[in-house]
Enzyme design. Structure first.
Site, short mmCIF file in Angstrom:
data_model
loop_
_atom_site.label_atom_id
_atom_site.label_comp_id
_atom_site.label_asym_id
_atom_site.label_seq_id
_atom_site.Cartn_x
_atom_site.Cartn_y
_atom_site.Cartn_z
N LYS A 38 0.88 -1.04 -0.02
CA LYS A 38 0.02 0.00 0.07
C LYS A 38 1.06 0.97 -0.02
O LYS A 38 1.68 1.43 0.88
CB LYS A 38 -0.89 -0.19 1.27
N CYS A 39 0.63 2.02 -0.81
CA CYS A 39 1.56 3.11 -1.08
C CYS A 39 1.01 4.49 -1.25
O CYS A 39 -0.32 4.48 -1.86
CB CYS A 39 2.56 2.95 -2.39
#
Ligand code: FBP
Length: 276
Positions: free
Chosen positions: A190-191
């Site tokens: 998750k960025c």
């Protein structure tokens, strides 16, 4: 997890994770725009929308979630993703660190977690410790066969003091964080989204077939938010892990309906892909 595509936190390979660990990370300030969002039960109910493939909670709220389901006789709620670590905005630290408050064993055996999440701050002076913590989490998760979602948020002195980078939203930094997800054995990473599609495309080029999701960020208009999600999916993104853009809305279901189309509608058939 050998085959993340079969995980219960995906709906035909795609994901929309409702993150609700903000009381830990940011405190009551995140509930001010919609005071009822401070009540976990409000958000648990939102999580029942078909578009939600998992709900991400800290240990205390995960226990609450299970009790709530039992009280209400709910057996088909959103799969639970337990956040294994977390930190408050109150601590005074030399640099970023997020300690573990839950073991994978407790998450899976006691809470029935179907996935676990871990935040790593590469670039912090505490990075080495976080790598060790992540290694334990990842190996324990493998034993239980649950997927590991890495919240990969590079930040801290290593980045701030490196003139090669312009900060945590530098596309190179974000892509580096995504790459760490691949190299350290996450099943999904998750960025933060820089807001530019070409940056996400670059990020995708660095992670093989690792599943990537965008982090929601602060609340913006439906139009802007949907566009960000569309843009990332178009270049290979798997979906999103979102908090404030859902639970700070008066009518989160309306946005979830639209997100369902964007994330799960099959472009060829025009049909929604179904669970499982
Ligand atoms: P949002 O969609 O509200 O940005 O939530 C995503 C998330 O990763 C949460 O899980 C977490 O509480 C928060 O962002 C942490 O954000 P930051 O570390 O940037 O303050």
């Amino acid at each position: 997890m050998k085959n993340i595509s079969e995980a219960s936190i995906l709906r035909n390979g795609k994901s929309l994770i409702l993150a609700y660990d903000h009381g830990t990370e940011h405190g009551p300030v995140d509930f001010e725009p919609l005071p009822e969002s401070a009540n976990p039960e409000h958000v648990f109910r939102v999580g029942r929308h078909d578009a939600v493939t998992a709900i991400a909670l800290q240990k205390g709220n995960a226990e609450y979630y299970r009790e709530w389901e039992e009280d209400k006789g709910i057996s088909n709620g959103a799969p639970l993703l337990v956040k294994i670590n977390g930190n408050s905005a109150l601590a005074k630290r030399e640099d970023y660190y997020s300690p573990k408050q839950c073991s994978v064993q407790y998450a899976v055996e006691e809470l029935g977690a179907e996935a676990v999440g871990y935040t790593i701050y590469a670039g912090s002076i505490h990075e080495d410790k976080m790598w060790e913590d992540f290694r334990q989490v990842q190996e324990e998760a493998r034993k239980y066969g649950v997927p590991v979602v890495m919240w990969s948020y590079p930040r801290g002195k290593g980045i701030e003091e490196n003139s090669d980078y312009s900060g945590q939203k530098d596309p190179e930094v974000v892509a580096y964080g995504a790459r760490l997800g691949l190299e350290l054995g996450a099943d999904m990473v998750k960025c933060k989204y820089t807001g530019r599609q070409e940056d996400w495309k670059y990020l995708e080029s660095q992670v093989g077939d690792l599943k990537t999701v965008i982090s929601g960020g602060s609340k913006r208009s439906d139009k802007e938010f949907l566009q960000d999600v569309k843009d990332t999916i178009e270049v290979g993104g798997n979906g999103l892990a979102v908090g404030r853009n859902i639970f700070q809305r008066e009518e989160p279901e309306k946005l979830l309906d639209k997100l369902e189309e964007v994330v799960f509608k099959d472009e060829d058939s025009g049909e929604f892909v179904q669970n499982g």
